[in-house]
Design a protein around this motif. Structure first.
Motif, PDB file in Angstrom:
ATOM      1  N   CYS A 260      15.702  44.425 -63.876  1.00 41.84           N
ATOM      2  CA  CYS A 260      17.019  43.862 -63.545  1.00 41.84           C
ATOM      3  C   CYS A 260      17.776  44.693 -62.514  1.00 41.84           C
ATOM      4  N   THR A 261      17.040  45.415 -61.681  1.00 38.67           N
ATOM      5  CA  THR A 261      17.673  46.174 -60.604  1.00 38.67           C
ATOM      6  C   THR A 261      16.878  45.999 -59.310  1.00 38.67           C
ATOM      7  N   ASN A 262      17.558  46.208 -58.212  1.00 41.23           N
ATOM      8  CA  ASN A 262      16.873  46.298 -56.919  1.00 41.23           C
ATOM      9  C   ASN A 262      16.457  47.738 -56.664  1.00 41.23           C
ATOM     10  N   ARG A 263      17.314  48.681 -57.142  1.00 43.61           N
ATOM     11  CA  ARG A 263      17.059  50.099 -56.910  1.00 43.61           C
ATOM     12  C   ARG A 263      17.806  50.899 -57.961  1.00 43.61           C
ATOM     13  N   TYR A 264      17.205  52.005 -58.361  1.00 50.66           N
ATOM     14  CA  TYR A 264      17.802  52.914 -59.347  1.00 50.66           C
ATOM     15  C   TYR A 264      17.482  54.324 -58.904  1.00 50.66           C
ATOM     16  N   GLU A 265      18.500  55.174 -58.847  1.00 51.30           N
ATOM     17  CA  GLU A 265      18.277  56.557 -58.428  1.00 51.30           C
ATOM     18  C   GLU A 265      19.179  57.479 -59.238  1.00 51.30           C
ATOM     19  N   ALA A 266      18.606  58.546 -59.771  1.00 48.58           N
ATOM     20  CA  ALA A 266      19.366  59.564 -60.506  1.00 48.58           C
ATOM     21  C   ALA A 266      19.147  60.900 -59.811  1.00 48.58           C
ATOM     22  N   THR A 267      20.239  61.564 -59.422  1.00 45.93           N
ATOM     23  CA  THR A 267      20.149  62.858 -58.755  1.00 45.93           C
ATOM     24  C   THR A 267      21.124  63.832 -59.403  1.00 45.93           C
TER      25      THR A 267
ATOM     26  N   ARG B 103      26.063  68.202 -62.659  1.00 46.24           N
ATOM     27  CA  ARG B 103      26.452  66.803 -62.889  1.00 46.24           C
ATOM     28  C   ARG B 103      25.310  65.875 -62.496  1.00 46.24           C
ATOM     29  N   LEU B 104      25.271  64.720 -63.107  1.00 47.97           N
ATOM     30  CA  LEU B 104      24.247  63.718 -62.809  1.00 47.97           C
ATOM     31  C   LEU B 104      24.914  62.528 -62.139  1.00 47.97           C
ATOM     32  N   HIS B 105      24.375  62.128 -61.013  1.00 47.83           N
ATOM     33  CA  HIS B 105      24.866  60.944 -60.303  1.00 47.83           C
ATOM     34  C   HIS B 105      23.807  59.861 -60.457  1.00 47.83           C
ATOM     35  N   ILE B 106      24.220  58.691 -60.941  1.00 49.53           N
ATOM     36  CA  ILE B 106      23.295  57.571 -61.121  1.00 49.53           C
ATOM     37  C   ILE B 106      23.759  56.415 -60.254  1.00 49.53           C
ATOM     38  N   ALA B 107      22.881  55.936 -59.385  1.00 54.22           N
ATOM     39  CA  ALA B 107      23.172  54.778 -58.543  1.00 54.22           C
ATOM     40  C   ALA B 107      22.247  53.642 -58.969  1.00 54.22           C
ATOM     41  N   ILE B 108      22.854  52.506 -59.260  1.00 57.68           N
ATOM     42  CA  ILE B 108      22.079  51.336 -59.681  1.00 57.68           C
ATOM     43  C   ILE B 108      22.487  50.173 -58.796  1.00 57.68           C
ATOM     44  N   ASP B 109      21.541  49.636 -58.040  1.00 58.25           N
ATOM     45  CA  ASP B 109      21.774  48.476 -57.189  1.00 58.25           C
ATOM     46  C   ASP B 109      21.296  47.248 -57.970  1.00 58.25           C
TER      47      ASP B 109
END
Length: 64
Positions: free
Chosen positions: A10-17, A23-29
């Motif tokens: 259910c995502t186009n893209r998922y990235e955790a850095t 701190r954790l940054h989570i990007a979910i497209d």
């Protein structure tokens, strides 16, 4: 009942850095068709004091 991985199906893209300070940054497209589903699922996330303690690092406790 069939279950789906939200991240895989259910995502186009998922990235955790991780940031240098830990701190954790989570990007979910998310595709438009899943936007409300994602908002509902994220809003429903819950935890407990025991869970927090089990995953908390010593460094994180020092920055409270």
């Amino acid at each position: 009942m069939i279950q789906y991985s939200m991240v895989e199906e259910c995502t186009n893209r998922y990235e955790a850095t991780r940031a240098p300070d830990g701190r954790l940054h989570i990007a979910i497209d998310v595709p438009c068709r899943f936007a409300e589903l994602w908002l509902d699922k994220l809003d429903a996330l819950r935890t407990t004091d025991d869970e927090i303690a089990a995953f908390e690092t010593p460094d994180a406790q020092a920055t409270k």
